[in-house]
Scaffold this motif. Sequence first.
Motif, PDB file in Angstrom:
ATOM      1  N   VAL A 105      -5.652  -2.247   5.013  1.00 27.52           N
ATOM      2  CA  VAL A 105      -6.326  -2.140   3.716  1.00 27.52           C
ATOM      3  C   VAL A 105      -6.731  -3.538   3.278  1.00 27.52           C
ATOM      4  N   ALA A 144      -8.074   5.137   1.993  1.00 25.33           N
ATOM      5  CA  ALA A 144      -8.668   3.952   1.376  1.00 25.33           C
ATOM      6  C   ALA A 144     -10.179   4.053   1.368  1.00 25.33           C
ATOM      7  N   VAL A 185       0.841  -1.203   0.000  1.00 20.36           N
ATOM      8  CA  VAL A 185       0.000   0.000   0.000  1.00 20.36           C
ATOM      9  C   VAL A 185       0.875   1.252   0.000  1.00 20.36           C
ATOM     10  N   VAL A 215      -7.216   2.693  -3.082  1.00 20.21           N
ATOM     11  CA  VAL A 215      -6.388   3.565  -2.247  1.00 20.21           C
ATOM     12  C   VAL A 215      -5.945   4.782  -3.057  1.00 20.21           C
TER      13      VAL A 215
END
Length: 229
Positions: A171, A200, A143, A177
Motif C-alpha cells: 500500500v 486499496a 494497514v 484502504v
Amino acid sequence: MSTHSPDSETPTATPVREQWSSISKHVFNSYLEANNAFLASMGVQPPTASKTTDADRDCGASTTVESPLAELAFADEAWLTERSVEEHDELGVGEYVRFTKRISESDVSAFATASGDTNRLHLEDGFAETTQFGGRIAHGTLVAGTISAALARFPGTTVYLSQDLEFLAPVEIGDAVTAECELLEDLGDDRYRVRTTVSAASDDGDENDDGRTVIDGEAVVAISPLPDE
C-alpha cells in the motif's frame, strides 16, 4: 530492520527538526486518542473531541468529531463506515462491517515512532526508490490495523482472540484502504469466526489499480453487548 536513521541525507528528506516536530505531534495525538479509548472502556467520559486548529492541519493532523456510534470514543470526518446491522442481537453469519480511511504521511510517521519500526522503506524516499517497490510504502501492520478498526464497529464490544493474515500487495502512502469484516461462523458464547480483507485504491488515478486486495485472512473475535451506561 535497518539501524540507519530516517534523517539520513536524501534529496527529498525532510529537515530533521521539522520531521521530528511533525512525528512528535502525531505521536502525542495517538497517545491522547489511546488514552481516551481506555477511559471510555472504564466508563469514564473522555474529553469531547473538537476540530483541529490551523497548526494541526499544517502537520497533517486528522479532524476528529464526536462519533455517531456508541462503540467508538470518537471518529474522523474523513473516515467512512458501513455496517449491515445496528444492534448486537441482530448479529449473525453474513453480517459485515466496512471501514475506509486514507493512509496518510502522518499515519506512517506516527506508526513508525509508536511501534519503533523505522525501516527506511517506509520513511526515506531516496532509499525506497531503489527497492523493488519503486517508492515508499506503508507498514503492513499499519494497514492491517484497519481490520481492527472495522471489527470495533460491529454493534457491541469487540475483543480480538486470534488473527491470521496474508499480505498480498503493498500500500502506497496516500492510498485509500477499505477493511471488510464478515461473520463466517457463530462459535457460541458471542464468539465468531470472521473473514478479514483489506483492499486499496491508488491515489494516482489509475483505475486498474483500484480495489486491489492487499490483505486477506481470518480472525476469531468475541462481540459482547455494550455495558449499560
